[in-house]
Scaffold this active site. Structure first.
Site, PDB file in Angstrom:
ATOM      1  N   HIS A   1       0.865  -1.173   0.000  1.00 55.21           N
ATOM      2  CA  HIS A   1       0.000   0.000   0.000  1.00 55.21           C
ATOM      3  C   HIS A   1       0.905   1.228   0.000  1.00 55.21           C
ATOM      4  CE1 HIS A   1      -3.043   2.890   1.153  1.00 55.21           C
ATOM      5  NE2 HIS A   1      -3.980   1.970   1.071  1.00 55.21           N
TER       6      HIS A   1
ATOM      7  N   ARG B   1      -6.720  10.294  -0.078  1.00 52.15           N
ATOM      8  CA  ARG B   1      -6.561  10.760  -1.455  1.00 52.15           C
ATOM      9  C   ARG B   1      -7.903  10.818  -2.184  1.00 52.15           C
ATOM     10  NH1 ARG B   1      -3.200   6.516  -3.444  1.00 52.15           N
ATOM     11  NH2 ARG B   1      -3.417   5.586  -1.381  1.00 52.15           N
TER      12      ARG B   1
END
Ligand code: FAD
Lengths: 622, 249
Positions: free
Chosen positions: A249, A269
């Site tokens: 990740h 995000r």
């Protein structure tokens, strides 16, 4: 020798995360006497940590969404290596599985018109993730846990016994599966609390044990992720596929050291957060790969407009699939443009009002404040890649979750194929429900159709007991913690995010040595709640699974999704047609090539030919 | 940056035990659970401790640190003086299994006694419509990570074993409140709260809210409103009926 505790069930589910609980509910609703076994307390499995959401094309926020679009996104995310049938079933059934949770009592965040709200996430064309703030996993696991309790209450009303048809054995570890000839006959393990052994006799076993991240040093995964299910399957004669694909990740915490690896959700995000390097530059614009050029904005203005107008703008490159973002961060840090503690900056403070950040990302706000003294409403976070998810797992029949061993099923992170070479965010929680349910039904049908029940032999019990007790029988051997740390360091350094043939060969040599040393581990104390002993037994699984990862990664001479080869940097269409299959051999693993199943033609027709040309060989396109 | 910290950790089992002294390395940024793990890895490999996510999300590593109920993974070492001796003991309200691990089965028993969500019969899956403002109350309670620190600290059961039978504790009274405030739940939970789950034992001292690592306002938002509903019901059953029937569509 103390009397062995014995239980008998129709279906045994190993694992109480989303996949295991959904499987258990299904098996029980098919009338099976079902048991759920888990290493932690009930309600604390790894699923509880999931943050961002659960992907399902309900079309609540953008009505253009449907299963075909979700299917396409999933295949693209996995670089077309996915088992297409799994990706199809997943995209089709995810909405029903989410709606069903509401009937169990789940309370998702809502849209203005009162439906389940959906948020943006990397690789998903439309807002698709049902969520509850950034604690979606907690909602999922609690809802399923409460559904299990409600089924137990039904039994209590009907039979006067909560556990008549569905029983949870918590803080229990399975160490071996037992077979009768070619068929599964049950499982053997110990109570963590007392160390006492138990034999479960059951004609069907569903593995729902999650992932393998604890073999890596920097990881978002908890102690449970020692690859037990992967190893149990191998030792029972089943095969694993796609083990070379590990998702790093892009955004784990990098500081302070003790929390290194803890996840920072992608929702940061999705909700507007941007990545910057030490020059203050939004560097992701420099890393948009050829295959994604038409979908991602190449300038900040367009990227920013996308948040309010998705129809007329391309997506911000911060929302590229995870493998792309992780590699980009890695390159920035290598080029000397990293943050003080070796990551990059993730900033949402200049992008959303403080109040909004606290509302949308409450647990991130809490996590950074409590653990790093960082106020994310005022300062950027420092983030870097962390080992997060294993795409590889037990090779299963998509419709029933059955492995190649009769009576052995797998669902959730422990199964392989669905995500191909890279999983999209949010596609795991939906995977757990879709295939958990299918495995529960598959196992129930298998048991129903059975004419004679398998029998557990005394020899297999004696053998399983001897294996589990071995670490107590030896003196002067090594401490399991030392070995575990060396294993994590080797996997991290040598089979990590960027891979090279020489390093992986070295990793395999080290694994051989570790395996030898693991033969003579010594643990102190006795069997009662003894973490040193637990780790000694888990190490056997971690070593076997790590060997699969390293061997498969060495063989695949291309870069794709969660497998990046410095010495073979490009994607190779010929490799897309090959699966690497791991099986057990002696006390190790062998890896062999096998042809990938070609994609059904009506599903191929969902893509433009120009897009397919990027992934498929000329022969396949002809 | 690192120093040698002084720790006293309770070790023993249901037959008894004692505090044991340790001197152990502490590094910048660490939490109490890191130190417990270092003890396991270097000095006491069989030290029993329950933990899982190490990120404050699963609620496994509850204990009492210098007498205060806390999650070990969310207690930073920087809140203590370097010279301070830090005492770690298991939760007091539950029976000891070994070292820092207690038997929390009381909580699972209580969870089972609360009737589950009763879904509306006339709505198919996918047809549920609820407004954000209406789900927010119950959502606050669903933030609960079941660390059971509130159950541990509640004085109704902390030193009163005899009350455990009749009293579900703050966590599960909050669960009743959560269902009562769920916009689509069809069951009546007010009488139950009082008669079956012992709401009357609670005298709103807010100890539960104080120790909640999720900062849920257990007393103010769950227990007091439930008490008010019970009181309303006693005097005016029509109020309850009205509340249930004339909800926002
Ligand atoms: C921090 C974090 C955030 C995430 N966020 C998201 C997200 O937003 N969306 C998304 O889709 N995915 C997310 N993921 C991924 C997702 O949470 C996991 O892939 C998923 O929860 C795995 O579920 P599972 O049911 O397969 O296994 P788990 O939930 O891990 O459960 C495994 C179970 O198996 C048991 N078990 C294991 N071995 C044994 C044994 N030997 N004996 C007995 N029991 C055993 C364990 O005790 C546990 O109960 C996230 C992952 C992490 C780490």
């Amino acid at each position: 020798m103390p009397e062995l505790e014995r239980h008998s069930f129709d279906v045994l589910v190993i694992g109480a995360g989303g996949a295991g609980l959904r499987a258990a509910i299904e098996a029980r609703e098919h009338g099976m006497r079902t048991a759920v076994l888990c290493k932690s307390l009930f309600g604390k499995a790894h699923t509880v940590m999931a943050e961002g959401g659960i992907a399902a094309a309900m079309g609540n926020v953008n009505s253009s969404d449907n299963w075909q679009v979700h299917f396409r996104d999933t295949m693209r995310g996995g670089k077309f290596l996915n088992n297409w049938r799994m990706a199809e079933l997943h995209a089709q059934e995810a909405p029903q599985r989410v709606w069903e949770l509401e009937t169990y009592g789940a309370l998702f965040d809502r849209t203005k018109d009162g439906r389940i709200s959906q948020r943006n996430f990397g690789g998903h064309e439309y807002p698709r993730l049902a969520h509850v703030g950034d604690r979606t996993g907690l909602e999922l696991i609690r809802t399923l846990q409460q559904k299990i309790v409600s089924l137990q209450q039904e039994d209590h009303r009907e039979f006067g016994d909560y556990e008549e048809r569905l029983r949870v054995f918590q803080e229990f570890t399975v160490t071996d599966l037992v077979k009768d000839g070619d068929r599964i006959a049950g499982a053997f393990g110990y109570w963590r609390e007392s160390g006492r052994f138990v034999l479960f006799e059951a004609p069907a076993v569903i593995l729902a044990t999650g992932g393998i991240g604890k073999s890596f040093k920097v990881t978002s995964n908890s102690w449970e992720y020692t690859g037990d299910g992967h190893a149990l399957a191998l030792r029972a004669g089943a095969s694993l596929i796609n083990m070379e694909f590990i998702q790093f990740h892009p955004t784990g915490m990098v500081w302070p050291p003790s929390v290194k690896g803890i996840l920072v959700t992608e929702s940061v995000r999705g909700d507007g957060g941007v990545l910057r390097n030490s020059d203050g530059k939004r560097f992701m614009f420099d890393y948009i790969p050829e295959v994604f050029k038409d979908k991602y904005a190449d300038n900040e203005e367009e990227a920013d407009r996308w948040y309010t107008d998705q129809a007329n703008n391309r997506r911000p490159p911060e929302l590229l699939p995870r493998d792309e973002v992780a590699r980009a961060i890695n390159s920035e840090v290598k080029a000397g443009r990293g943050s003080p503690h070796g990551g990059v900056f993730l900033d949402v403070s200049t992008r959303l009002p403080a109040e909004e950040i606290r509302r949308r990302l409450p647990s991130m706000h809490h996590q950074f404040k409590e653990l790093a003294d960082v106020d994310i409403t005022a300062q950027p976070m420092e983030v870097g890649p962390t080992c997060h998810y294993v795409m590889g797992g037990v090779e299963v029949d998509p419709d029933t979750g059955s492995s190649s061993v009769a009576g052995l099923y797998a669902a959730g992170e422990v199964s392989g194929g669905m995500h191909g070479s890279n999983r999209l965010g949010g596609n795991s929680l939906s995977d757990l429900l879709v295939f958990g349910r299918r495995a529960g039904a598959g196992a129930a049908e298998y048991v129903r159709a059975m004419t004679d029940r398998p029998v557990v032999s005394e020899e297999s019990v004696t053998e399983a007991r001897a294996t589990a007790l071995k670490p107590f029988q030896q003196e002067g051997g090594e401490n399991p913690y030392t070995l575990h740390m060396e294993l994590q360091q080797s996997m991290n350094d040598l089979v990590g995010i960027i891979r090279r043939a020489g390093e992986m060969e070295e990793a395999l040599q080290r694994l051989e040595k570790l395996k030898e040393r693991a033969q003579s581990l010594t643990v102190e104390g006795h069997q009662q709640f003894n973490p040193g002993w637990h780790l000694a037994l888990d190490l056997r699984n971690m070593l076997l699974v790590s060997e699969c990862v390293a061997k498969a990664a060495l063989l695949r001479t291309e870069s794709r999704g969660g497998h990046t080869r410095d010495d073979h940097p490009s994607m190779d269409a010929e490799w897309r047609r090959k699966l690497l299959v791991c099986t057990a051999s002696g006390d190790g693993a062998v890896v062999e090539e096998k042809p990938q199943i070609p994609i059904r033609s009506d599903l191929l027709d969902l893509f433009d030919r120009t897009e397919l040309e990027k992934y498929l060989t000329a022969e396949e396109l002809a | 940056m690192s120093y040698q910290g002084k720790f006293r950790v309770w070790r023993g089992d249901d037959s008894g035990g004692a505090l044991e002294d340790f001197t152990v390395e502490v590094n910048e940024g660490e939490v109490v659970l890191d130190i417990i793990h270092r003890l396991q890895a270097t000095q006491a490999p069989d030290l029993a401790v329950r933990w899982n996510c190490k990120a404050g999300k699963c609620g496994s590593c509850s204990a009492e640190i210098n007498g205060r109920p806390r999650l070990m993974c969310m207690t930073r070492m920087s809140v203590f003086e370097e010279s301070e001796t830090i005492t770690v003991t298991p939760m007091r309200t539950f029976p000891i299994i070994r070292d820092l691990v207690t038997d929390v089965s009381f909580n699972y028993t209580k969870a089972r006694e609360i009737p589950s969500f009763a879904p509306p019969k006339d709505l198919a899956p996918g047809e549920y419509r609820m407004q954000q403002v209406d789900v927010e109350r119950s959502q606050e309670f669903r933030k609960c990570i079941e660390c059971f620190l509130c159950q541990n600290t509640c004085h109704v059961v902390r030193d009163h074993e005899e009350n455990k039978e009749a009293f579900s504790g703050p966590r599960f009274l909050m669960r009743v409140a959560e269902l009562e405030m769920h916009p689509l739940d069809t069951a009546d939970r007010v009488d139950q709260a009082q008669d079956e789950h012992g709401l009357g034992y609670c005298n709103i001292t807010k100890c539960c809210s104080e120790v909640c690592p999720e900062h849920i306002h257990i007393t103010d938002n769950a227990l007091i409103p439930m008490k008010e509903r019970v009181a309303d019901r006693k005097y005016d059953p029509i109020v309850w009926l009205g509340n249930k029937l004339f909800r926002r569509p």
